[in-house]
Design an enzyme around this catalytic site. Structure first.
Site, mmCIF file in Angstrom:
data_model
loop_
_atom_site.group_PDB
_atom_site.id
_atom_site.type_symbol
_atom_site.label_atom_id
_atom_site.label_comp_id
_atom_site.label_asym_id
_atom_site.label_seq_id
_atom_site.Cartn_x
_atom_site.Cartn_y
_atom_site.Cartn_z
ATOM 1 N N ARG A 60 0.818 -1.205 0.000
ATOM 2 C CA ARG A 60 0.000 0.000 0.000
ATOM 3 C C ARG A 60 0.858 1.263 0.000
ATOM 4 O O ARG A 60 0.435 2.297 -0.530
ATOM 5 C CB ARG A 60 -0.908 -0.003 1.254
ATOM 6 C CG ARG A 60 -1.780 1.212 1.414
ATOM 7 C CD ARG A 60 -2.901 1.301 0.420
ATOM 8 N NE ARG A 60 -3.805 0.158 0.471
ATOM 9 C CZ ARG A 60 -5.032 0.151 -0.048
ATOM 10 N NH1 ARG A 60 -5.490 1.236 -0.656
ATOM 11 N NH2 ARG A 60 -5.782 -0.921 0.016
ATOM 12 N N GLY A 103 -1.850 -4.058 8.720
ATOM 13 C CA GLY A 103 -2.997 -4.941 8.596
ATOM 14 C C GLY A 103 -3.292 -5.292 7.152
ATOM 15 O O GLY A 103 -2.505 -4.983 6.249
ATOM 16 N N ARG A 145 -5.226 -4.039 4.895
ATOM 17 C CA ARG A 145 -5.213 -2.944 3.919
ATOM 18 C C ARG A 145 -3.784 -2.582 3.522
ATOM 19 O O ARG A 145 -3.522 -2.276 2.359
ATOM 20 C CB ARG A 145 -5.933 -1.702 4.471
ATOM 21 C CG ARG A 145 -6.077 -0.595 3.432
ATOM 22 C CD ARG A 145 -6.795 0.631 3.989
ATOM 23 N NE ARG A 145 -7.169 1.545 2.928
ATOM 24 C CZ ARG A 145 -6.377 2.512 2.445
ATOM 25 N NH1 ARG A 145 -5.170 2.687 2.930
ATOM 26 N NH2 ARG A 145 -6.806 3.309 1.479
ATOM 27 N N CYS A 146 -2.878 -2.625 4.501
ATOM 28 C CA CYS A 146 -1.483 -2.272 4.228
ATOM 29 C C CYS A 146 -0.857 -3.200 3.190
ATOM 30 O O CYS A 146 0.087 -2.832 2.506
ATOM 31 C CB CYS A 146 -0.653 -2.343 5.510
ATOM 32 S SG CYS A 146 -1.201 -1.269 6.827
ATOM 33 N N MET A 147 -1.365 -4.434 3.130
ATOM 34 C CA MET A 147 -0.762 -5.445 2.269
ATOM 35 C C MET A 147 -1.520 -5.616 0.962
ATOM 36 O O MET A 147 -1.549 -6.684 0.374
ATOM 37 C CB MET A 147 -0.667 -6.763 3.035
ATOM 38 C CG MET A 147 0.370 -6.687 4.133
ATOM 39 S SD MET A 147 0.472 -8.177 5.076
ATOM 40 C CE MET A 147 0.242 -7.519 6.719
#
Length: 265
Positions: free
Chosen positions: A22, A253, A255-257
Site C-alpha cells: 500500500r 494490517g 489494507r497495508c498489504m
C-alpha cells in the site's frame, strides 16, 4: 549457513517491507502517486512502481501526482479514496503537510481527475498510529472503522482548488459531521474494540482498525481481533478473517498489504 549458494543467488538484496504494498505507490482516482517514503531503506520499494507506471504497456501514461524524487515524504497508508470526488490524506508520522500541498496542486491541475476535495486529517505522530489507515478505514459507503484515540477533537483541513492554486480551510467539528457533509448521508463510526478501552488498545496493536474493504460492506481482517470483528458483524458487515500469525508484528494490517489498481464505482 551460507545463504548465497551456487544453486540460488539473489539478483538484488531482499526488501523486507515489500509486502506492505500500500505504501510505495497509491492509486488516486484514475492516477497514481509514486511516493517518497519516510525511511531511506523503504524508498527503494518505489523504484518498481516508477518502472511500472513509466514503461509497462498497461500502465504507462497514467497521470502521476507525486514523484519518489520529491523532497517531502508521503506514504500510501495515509491516502484513502473516500469516493470519486473526495480524497482523505493523513498528516502523520510518515506524511508531511508540504507533500499534501504538492500532491493537491497536481491532482487539481489534472483535467481528467474527478477529485475536487482533499481532507487532510491531522493524526497523532507516533508509531502506534503511523498512518491514517491504521486508525481509520472505510468499510462501506457509510461506515468506517476507527480507533477511539482519534475520536476527540480532530483537526481536519479541507483543501479545494482556487484559480491555479489551492484553498485550505480548517474544520473543527465532530468527525461524523465532517464525513456526513462530504458523503451526503449519515455515517456510522465503528470503534476498534467496540468502545472497550483495554480491548481497543490491545487490538490496535494487531491492526484492528486496518481493514481491507473488497466491496461495500465486505472486509478482510485479522482473525485475532475477535472483539472488533464481532462488532463489525453486529453492524451487518461481511467479515472475512485471515490468520495474521507474525504479520501483525510488522505493524500493518490487511489494507497495508494490498494496492488495488482498478476500482469499480
Amino acid at each position: 549457513v551460507d545463504l548465497v549458494s551456487e544453486a540460488s543467488k539473489m539478483v538484488v538484496a531482499p526488501m523486507p517491507n515489500l509486502y506492505f504494498t500500500r505504501d510505495p505507490f497509491a492509486m488516486i482516482g484514475n492516477g497514481v502517486s509514486i511516493n517518497r517514503m519516510y525511511s531511506i531503506t523503504r524508498n527503494r520499494e518505489t523504484i518498481y512502481g516508477e518502472y511500472i507506471f513509466n514503461y509497462h504497456p498497461d500502465f504507462k501514461g497514467t497521470p502521476q501526482y507525486y514523484s519518489r524524487y520529491n523532497t517531502f515524504h508521503i506514504e500510501g497508508g495515509d491516502i484513502l479514496n473516500i469516493n470519486e470526488h473526495v480524497l482523505a490524506i493523513g498528516i502523520s508520522q510518515r506524511t508531511e503537510p508540504d507533500a499534501i500541498d504538492g500532491i493537491a496542486h497536481n491532482i487539481f491541475n489534472d483535467p481528467t481527475s474527478p477529485v475536487d476535495t482533499i481532507l487532510a486529517f491531522n493524526i497523532p505522530n507516533n508509531r502506534a498510529m503511523m498512518h491514517l489507515d491504521t486508525v481509520f478505514t472505510q468499510i462501506d459507503v457509510d461506515k468506517f472503522t476507527i480507533h477511539p484515540g482519534i475520536m476527540g477533537p480532530l483537526s481536519v483541513f479541507e483543501i479545494t482548488p482556487e484559480g491555479d492554486g489551492i484553498k485550505v480551510h480548517e474544520i473543527n467539528a465532530p468527525l461524523e459531521q465532517i464525513l456526513e457533509k462530504y458523503i451526503g448521508m449519515p455515517v456510522t463510526l465503528i470503534p476498534c474494540g467496540g468502545g472497550d478501552r483495554i480491548a481497543a488498545e490491545r487490538e490496535q496493536w494487531n491492526d484492528g482498525s486496518n481493514t481491507l474493504c473488497i466491496a461495500p460492506g465486505r472486509v478482510v481482517v485479522y482473525e485475532r481481533n475477535d472483539v472488533t470483528n464481532a462488532v463489525l458483524r453486529k453492524n451487518n458487515i461481511d467479515v472475512i478473517e485471515i490468520p495474521s500469525a507474525e504479520l501483525s508484528r510488522g505493524r500493518g494490517g490487511p489494507r497495508c498489504m494490498s494496492m488495488p489498481v482498478v476500482r469499480e464505482d
